[in-house]
Design a protein around this motif. Structure first.
Motif: not given
Length: 346
Positions: A221-225
């Motif tokens: 989850d790039v956006p979450g990171a």
């Protein structure tokens, strides 16, 4: 002149001997000393650009020396060291009159609308409007990126993205455009998060000023990171690659009232990516495009270069010959190598 030529799309180009170009009344011919190998050239070679007519000579990131001058040119002379934006404005349309040559209605682009810079010589139209004088202290290999990647990133970060000191800026894709964006964003005081799937590119991004890096091959989850690192999301995010995944992630990672800038091209079957429009509406996000940079804005970029605040020479990876540009062009979509590949031997 010696040049790279392809006669059919997606088939191996060849080295050919072609007629030297001549300047039109308001144009110049530049003796090419360096030209970058860019993914946009790969798109053109694949047949994704409707402006290209076969047979064709690619190449649009260039720097060199003026070899011939049209009778109507007043600002430049034979022997001047120059570079040029990859978009040349016509000087007569409403956008050109407003100073927006990068979206000229009648624009010309070397390597797309006419033969480009994978050659010993290239013709540029409306030279007084479009050609940029190159300081003696900037070498040709470095200046080649000013035609496209570095200048495009400068406008995307500074003019379109309006990056400010203290803001969080996410850069998705650490090729030539992305690494340029990392360097430029940190130079204006932003906190940069670089995203890629290649660790060597992320290592270079950190060396260029990124405060955090995210390997998209290892993080689900790039956006979450990004939201976790920034405590709410990026103020500004750029898709510098041009892919449905990086475009979606770039928009998704923004905080409320954040700004997404689409820099990387998405053509052919990727031209209509999925967009989280409900988030765009509810969070009042800005979705912006960025397409090159006007010649009259180069002074601002060159001032940062000459002051040492940005060092585009650090982005030059391999210097190759014109013959070696053929396999380099054909492999461009595999995203191999770190930094930019520049032809400096003709």
């Amino acid at each position: 002149m010696k040049a790279v030529l392809y006669e059919t799309f997606a088939s191996a180009p060849k080295i050919a001997t072609l007629p030297d170009p001549a300047p039109d009344r308001n144009g110049v011919v530049i003796g090419v000393r360096a030209t970058g190998v860019c993914r946009s050239d790969w798109h053109g070679w694949m047949g994704h650009d409707p402006d290209i007519e076969l047979p064709h000579v690619p190449g649009h990131e260039l720097a060199g020396v003026i070899e011939a001058v049209g009778a109507g040119v007043t600002r430049f002379k034979v022997g001047d060291r120059v570079t040029v934006p990859f978009i040349s404005g016509c000087g007569a349309c409403p956008e050109c009159h407003a100073g927006h040559q990068q979206v000229c209605h009648n624009q010309t682009q070397p390597g797309f609308t006419h033969w480009g810079s994978f050659a010993e010589f290239v013709a540029i139209h409306q030279a007084d409007l479009n050609v940029v004088a190159l300081p003696e202290s900037v070498d040709f290999a470095t200046a080649a990126s000013f035609g496209c990647r570095f200048a495009t990133s400068f406008r995307a970060v500074v003019d379109q993205g309006r990056a400010k000191p203290g803001e969080w800026v996410a850069v998705h894709g650490c090729g030539g455009v992305g690494l340029s964006a990392v360097m430029i964003a940190q130079s204006v005081g932003a906190n940069v998060i670089a995203v890629d799937i290649a660790q060597d590119k992320l290592d270079l991004a950190r060396a260029l000023g990124a405060v955090h890096t995210i390997n998209g091959a290892e993080v689900d989850d790039v956006p979450g990171a990004i939201a976790e690192l920034t405590r709410g999301g990026a103020h500004l995010s750029l898709d510098s690659l041009g892919h449905p995944v990086t475009c979606f992630n770039s928009i998704r990672c923004l905080r409320k009232r954040g700004r997404h800038v689409q820099v990387g091209l998405m053509l052919d079957d990727q031209a209509t990516p999925r967009v989280p429009m409900s988030k765009v509406i509810s969070d009042e996000l800005e979705i912006l495009g960025s397409h090159g940079m006007q010649a009259h804005r180069y002074d601002a970029m060159l001032a940062l270069v000459l002051s040492g605040r940005i060092a585009p020479e650090r982005l030059v990876g391999r210097e190759i010959s014109l013959e070696e540009s053929i396999p380099a062009l054909m492999a461009m979509d595999s995203f191999q190598g770190v930094g930019t590949t520049v032809v400096t031997r003709f």
